[in-house]
Design a protein around this motif. Sequence first.
Motif, mmCIF file in Angstrom:
data_model
loop_
_atom_site.group_PDB
_atom_site.id
_atom_site.type_symbol
_atom_site.label_atom_id
_atom_site.label_comp_id
_atom_site.label_asym_id
_atom_site.label_seq_id
_atom_site.Cartn_x
_atom_site.Cartn_y
_atom_site.Cartn_z
ATOM 1 N N TYR A 12 38.131 49.895 38.528
ATOM 2 C CA TYR A 12 38.424 48.670 38.608
ATOM 3 C C TYR A 12 39.006 47.441 37.289
ATOM 4 C CZ TYR A 12 39.843 44.864 41.345
ATOM 5 O OH TYR A 12 40.698 43.561 41.380
ATOM 6 N N PRO A 13 39.889 47.245 37.522
ATOM 7 C CA PRO A 13 40.043 46.187 35.597
ATOM 8 C C PRO A 13 39.304 45.092 36.214
ATOM 9 C CG PRO A 13 41.582 46.946 36.578
ATOM 10 C CD PRO A 13 41.118 47.789 37.384
ATOM 11 N N ALA A 14 38.552 44.977 36.737
ATOM 12 C CA ALA A 14 38.225 43.586 37.197
ATOM 13 C C ALA A 14 38.434 41.905 36.057
ATOM 14 C CB ALA A 14 36.697 43.223 37.502
ATOM 15 N N PRO A 15 39.204 41.854 36.055
ATOM 16 C CA PRO A 15 39.503 40.470 34.526
ATOM 17 C C PRO A 15 38.013 39.963 34.490
ATOM 18 C CG PRO A 15 39.893 39.435 37.130
ATOM 19 C CD PRO A 15 39.972 40.825 37.718
ATOM 20 N N ARG A 16 38.100 39.613 33.418
ATOM 21 C CA ARG A 16 36.420 38.711 32.210
ATOM 22 C C ARG A 16 36.809 37.713 33.029
ATOM 23 N NH1 ARG A 16 33.655 41.696 28.717
ATOM 24 N NH2 ARG A 16 35.407 43.791 28.123
ATOM 25 N N ARG A 17 35.058 37.192 32.996
ATOM 26 C CA ARG A 17 35.056 35.373 33.713
ATOM 27 C C ARG A 17 34.771 35.187 32.373
ATOM 28 N NH1 ARG A 17 30.494 35.113 38.135
ATOM 29 N NH2 ARG A 17 31.023 33.192 38.151
ATOM 30 N N SER A 18 35.904 33.810 32.347
ATOM 31 C CA SER A 18 35.737 32.772 30.705
ATOM 32 C C SER A 18 34.325 32.341 30.594
ATOM 33 C CB SER A 18 36.482 31.928 30.799
ATOM 34 O OG SER A 18 36.500 30.575 29.680
ATOM 35 N N GLY A 19 33.713 32.506 29.282
ATOM 36 C CA GLY A 19 32.986 32.141 28.770
ATOM 37 C C GLY A 19 31.238 33.133 29.072
ATOM 38 N N LEU A 20 31.985 33.947 29.897
ATOM 39 C CA LEU A 20 31.104 34.826 30.262
ATOM 40 C C LEU A 20 30.474 36.343 29.669
ATOM 41 C CD1 LEU A 20 30.328 33.508 34.470
ATOM 42 C CD2 LEU A 20 29.150 33.673 32.239
ATOM 43 N N LEU A 21 29.679 36.793 29.392
ATOM 44 C CA LEU A 21 29.917 38.456 28.638
ATOM 45 C C LEU A 21 29.156 39.629 30.541
ATOM 46 C CD1 LEU A 21 27.893 38.702 25.682
ATOM 47 C CD2 LEU A 21 30.611 38.994 26.371
ATOM 48 N N PRO A 81 31.539 49.946 44.206
ATOM 49 C CA PRO A 81 31.921 49.826 42.845
ATOM 50 C C PRO A 81 33.222 48.892 43.461
ATOM 51 C CG PRO A 81 32.805 51.955 43.396
ATOM 52 C CD PRO A 81 31.202 51.510 44.836
ATOM 53 N N GLY A 82 33.800 47.530 42.414
ATOM 54 C CA GLY A 82 34.878 47.156 42.296
ATOM 55 C C GLY A 82 36.287 48.427 43.095
ATOM 56 N N SER A 83 36.179 49.442 42.916
ATOM 57 C CA SER A 83 37.129 50.735 42.822
ATOM 58 C C SER A 83 37.049 51.263 44.143
ATOM 59 C CB SER A 83 36.344 52.295 42.599
ATOM 60 O OG SER A 83 35.832 52.293 42.604
ATOM 61 N N ALA A 84 36.248 50.264 45.332
ATOM 62 C CA ALA A 84 36.485 50.531 46.480
ATOM 63 C C ALA A 84 37.769 49.854 47.226
ATOM 64 C CB ALA A 84 35.373 49.943 47.375
ATOM 65 N N ALA A 85 38.248 48.388 46.310
ATOM 66 C CA ALA A 85 39.306 48.162 46.590
ATOM 67 C C ALA A 85 40.987 49.537 46.905
ATOM 68 C CB ALA A 85 39.751 47.136 45.250
#
Length: 478
Positions: free
Chosen positions: A160-169, A207-211
């Motif tokens: 699941y390609p979750a978008p990156r959260r700005s400023g956070l790793l 995991p997010g892949s459950a979507a």
Amino acid sequence: MARIAVIGAGMGAMATAARLAVAGHRVTVYERTAGYGGALGRHERDGFSFDTGPGLLHLPAVYRDLFVKTGKRPLESCVDLVQVDPGVRHLLPHHTIGVTLPGASHGGVAAALDGAFGAGAGERWNGVLGRARDAWDATRRPLLEEPLRADRTALAGDPYPAPRRSGLLRRRPPTLAEVAGRELGGPLGELLTGVVAAYGIDPERAPGSAAVLPYMEQTFGTWYVRGGMRALATAVYERCRERKVEFVFGAEVREVSVRAGRAAGLLLADGTEADADAVVCAVDPRLLPAHSPVRPRAQEPAGGAGAPSRLTLLLALRGARPADAVHRTLVHSPGLRVTVLRPDDPATRPDAEHEAVTVSAVCGPGAAGGAPGAPGPGELLELAERAVPGLRERLLWQEVRTPADVEAATGAPGGAVPAPALAGAGGRLLYPANATELPGLYRAGGWAHPGGGLPHAGMTGALVAGLIVEGAEFRGSR
């Protein structure tokens, strides 16, 4: 022509048997109970009729393919398969209106969500399902259409390609619950986690892949077989008989026989030995002894370990089914989601002045409504009344089906119901491979790759048949 012995007569077992028979093999199915279908059961009383297992079908293409590959008559000529539309109605806590979503329409769903939750809600929802589509595209073949590889690296990571959260790793892939909270929030997030939880999967650990599960529903639709889903089991059984598959009922398997380093047949509980050139185990492997070669080895996925069960109410109601009733309603409550099925099917009721309703919820294995944290029949009935106004006044009678009833029907200890396999979580949600370490021994059905559910169990038929017919050269169904 090889002799094939199949353990169990569930949907995965029969799908495997039909494909092997049409390939020219002599197939015998050994079933411990008196009938076929496994979890896909039917209960009748006073002119009412209820599905006691899965009440709906996703990915009907799996069974369309089975019927195309095993005979002249297609699936639709054997059962009356209809698409459910609207696809589902959601009733959320603290949201009195609810939202009804159309079936197999991304645009229609977006419009319905905008109307219920404000402009932009549909765009956010379809953004998540668009990323779920990417996960589906990345894993569809290795997860659903190919034998499980020894190297499971491709399926261990979350696609699941979750978008990156700005400023956070991002230190680790997000869980499905985190995807719901970060990318949707509020009632939209509850819609996502509620659909997944209804499969028996914990959103906090998945995991997010459950979507991909709500993506699959929204893209391919939800389907029902008129006369009840049991009619699908009957159609597959009849196809097996057309292909000369032999069924032996009341035949409990004690062990898989091994000779010369390969599977050589079955030892039945009555002492009978059934010789075979290959054996397919299509039941929960825990039904066989701990030393059985069908049991997963330490290096294999656990597959369904700790799988929950279902608590179900079968409700006979006086009064006609309202014309605006929705076939499936998901009632959301803190820590609990209740599925209410109201099929518009004359075969389920004695006449037009009555209605048959099925209410179910996920619960722990072995729970009968009284275990700590388990839902009880009273709680299910109370929540179901949100979906069926005036339910208690209309109630003629109810029957409660507990995990013990599920265990009696399927044999799975505690009445456990396997969920579909998912990529990610380090491979924890994968199932044991269809081919075992013992030559001539294979696994099929919901307790093998790619896991539980009607479509996934049916997929094992193509995978196991391919492995037996083509051997190690088999690279997946086409």
